[in-house]
Scaffold this motif. Structure first.
Motif, PDB file in Angstrom:
ATOM      1  N   ASN A  61      76.432 -13.331  36.289  1.00  0.00           N
ATOM      2  CA  ASN A  61      75.090 -12.946  35.858  1.00  0.00           C
ATOM      3  C   ASN A  61      75.054 -12.532  34.391  1.00  0.00           C
ATOM      4  OD1 ASN A  61      73.954 -13.473  38.361  1.00  0.00           O
ATOM      5  ND2 ASN A  61      74.295 -11.377  39.099  1.00  0.00           N
ATOM      6  N   ASN A  98      74.721 -15.824  32.734  1.00  0.00           N
ATOM      7  CA  ASN A  98      73.672 -16.701  33.279  1.00  0.00           C
ATOM      8  C   ASN A  98      74.224 -18.061  33.692  1.00  0.00           C
ATOM      9  OD1 ASN A  98      71.855 -14.666  32.792  1.00  0.00           O
ATOM     10  ND2 ASN A  98      70.419 -15.925  31.631  1.00  0.00           N
ATOM     11  N   PHE A 129      67.595 -14.433  35.721  1.00  0.00           N
ATOM     12  CA  PHE A 129      68.575 -15.244  36.428  1.00  0.00           C
ATOM     13  C   PHE A 129      69.213 -14.498  37.575  1.00  0.00           C
ATOM     14  CE2 PHE A 129      71.896 -18.280  37.105  1.00  0.00           C
ATOM     15  CZ  PHE A 129      73.062 -17.548  37.300  1.00  0.00           C
ATOM     16  N   ARG A 130      69.522 -13.227  37.353  1.00  0.00           N
ATOM     17  CA  ARG A 130      70.281 -12.479  38.343  1.00  0.00           C
ATOM     18  C   ARG A 130      69.546 -12.329  39.665  1.00  0.00           C
ATOM     19  NH1 ARG A 130      72.669  -8.114  37.197  1.00  0.00           N
ATOM     20  NH2 ARG A 130      72.833  -8.442  34.956  1.00  0.00           N
TER      21      ARG A 130
END
Length: 121
Positions: free
Chosen positions: A72, A75, A28-29
């Protein structure tokens, strides 16, 4: 990446709402995240995006009223919407892309199901 948007609802003009988009996946980051909206009978409109590094972009109609942010560790990407107007009424969608999100929304790799925001006058 799977995305799940939440936080929509009914609010009076001038009020606030906070939308959230939860993403699955450990990468995700590294994704740029964005919010788009679509009102009945209208085309999809870019609302805001945030790059993996935290750079933010806003559509002209929401500048100064909406704020996009990301966490992050959790998420999630959020959209804080203040000073809402009836013309903000729409289904709001979050999207994720491993490249910069285009304001057209074209090419966005992943989309979540939308969440309805209704602003009454």
């Amino acid at each position: 990446v799977q995305l799940q948007a939440s936080g929509g609802g009914l609010v009076q003009a001038g009020g606030s709402l906070r939308l959230s988009c939860a993403a699955s996946g450990h990468t995700f980051r590294w994704y740029d995240m964005g919010w788009f909206r679509q009102a009945p009978g209208k085309e999809r409109e870019f609302v805001a995006s945030i790059s993996w590094s935290g750079t933010t972009y806003y559509g002209e109609s929401v500048k100064g009223r909406f704020t996009i942010s990301r966490d992050n560790a959790k998420n999630t990407v959020s959209l804080q919407m203040n000073s809402l107007k009836p013309e903000d009424t729409a289904i709001y969608y979050c999207g994720a892309d491993s490249s910069k999100i285009a304001t057209t929304g074209g090419g966005v790799e992943y989309w979540g199901k939308g969440t309805l925001v209704t602003v009454s006058s």
